[in-house]
Design a protein around this motif. Structure first.
Motif, short mmCIF file in Angstrom:
data_model
loop_
_atom_site.label_atom_id
_atom_site.label_comp_id
_atom_site.label_asym_id
_atom_site.label_seq_id
_atom_site.Cartn_x
_atom_site.Cartn_y
_atom_site.Cartn_z
N PRO A 51 -22.83 75.16 61.26
CA PRO A 51 -23.38 73.96 60.60
C PRO A 51 -24.65 74.28 59.82
CG PRO A 51 -23.74 73.87 62.96
CD PRO A 51 -22.90 75.07 62.71
N MET A 56 -26.12 69.61 54.57
CA MET A 56 -25.54 68.30 54.84
C MET A 56 -26.52 67.18 54.50
SD MET A 56 -22.58 69.15 55.60
CE MET A 56 -21.90 67.58 56.04
N ILE A 59 -26.38 66.79 50.74
CA ILE A 59 -25.15 66.09 50.33
C ILE A 59 -25.28 64.60 50.63
CG2 ILE A 59 -22.70 65.82 50.86
CD1 ILE A 59 -22.61 68.87 51.31
N ALA A 60 -25.83 64.26 51.80
CA ALA A 60 -26.02 62.85 52.15
C ALA A 60 -26.96 62.17 51.17
CB ALA A 60 -26.56 62.73 53.58
N VAL A 67 -28.81 60.63 56.98
CA VAL A 67 -28.70 61.56 58.08
C VAL A 67 -29.01 60.79 59.35
CG1 VAL A 67 -29.62 63.66 59.12
CG2 VAL A 67 -29.38 63.50 56.65
#
Length: 124
Positions: A51, A56, A59-60, A67
């Motif tokens: 991960p 991430m 991207i969020a 998040v």
């Protein structure tokens, strides 16, 4: 291939690089006589499935997401309800009164009562 005029040729396992394939017997300027393709090696990122919280989170951020810290059910529900209020404003549903029989009967009854009252009092 499954389509008419589409062919598949296996070149075996080629090392990474750029290649061109040409059909013998055709003029190289004819459409479909020459094809270029590239063979790529699988990079480290293809096999690294660990991960990446930083990626991430990015991207969020770019997609308008959020998040989640603890993943608590109440927090998720609260964030979802806030998102739904922002993205889906309240809808107003207009209903025509004439499709309700009792409303039309009531209105016609009031009109009839006022007409009868006016007639009895001598007004026309």
């Amino acid at each position: 291939g499954a389509e008419a005029g589409v062919y598949r040729i296996s070149f075996g396992q080629l090392p990474a690089g750029r290649y061109t394939a040409e059909i013998e017997g055709l003029v190289s300027t004819e459409a479909g006589s020459l094809v270029a393709f590239e063979v790529r090696r699988f990079g480290r990122e293809m096999f690294d499935v660990s991960p990446r919280p930083d990626l991430m989170a990015r991207i969020a951020e770019l997609s308008g997401g959020a998040v989640l810290g603890s993943g608590d059910g109440e927090e998720i529900q609260r964030l979802f309800l806030e998102h739904r209020q922002r993205s889906q404003p309240a809808t107003v549903e207009k209903i025509v009164a004439w499709d309700r029989g009792w409303v039309m009967t009531l209105i016609v009854g009031v009109w009839l009562a006022t007409w009868l009252l006016r007639r009895r009092s001598g007004l026309t």
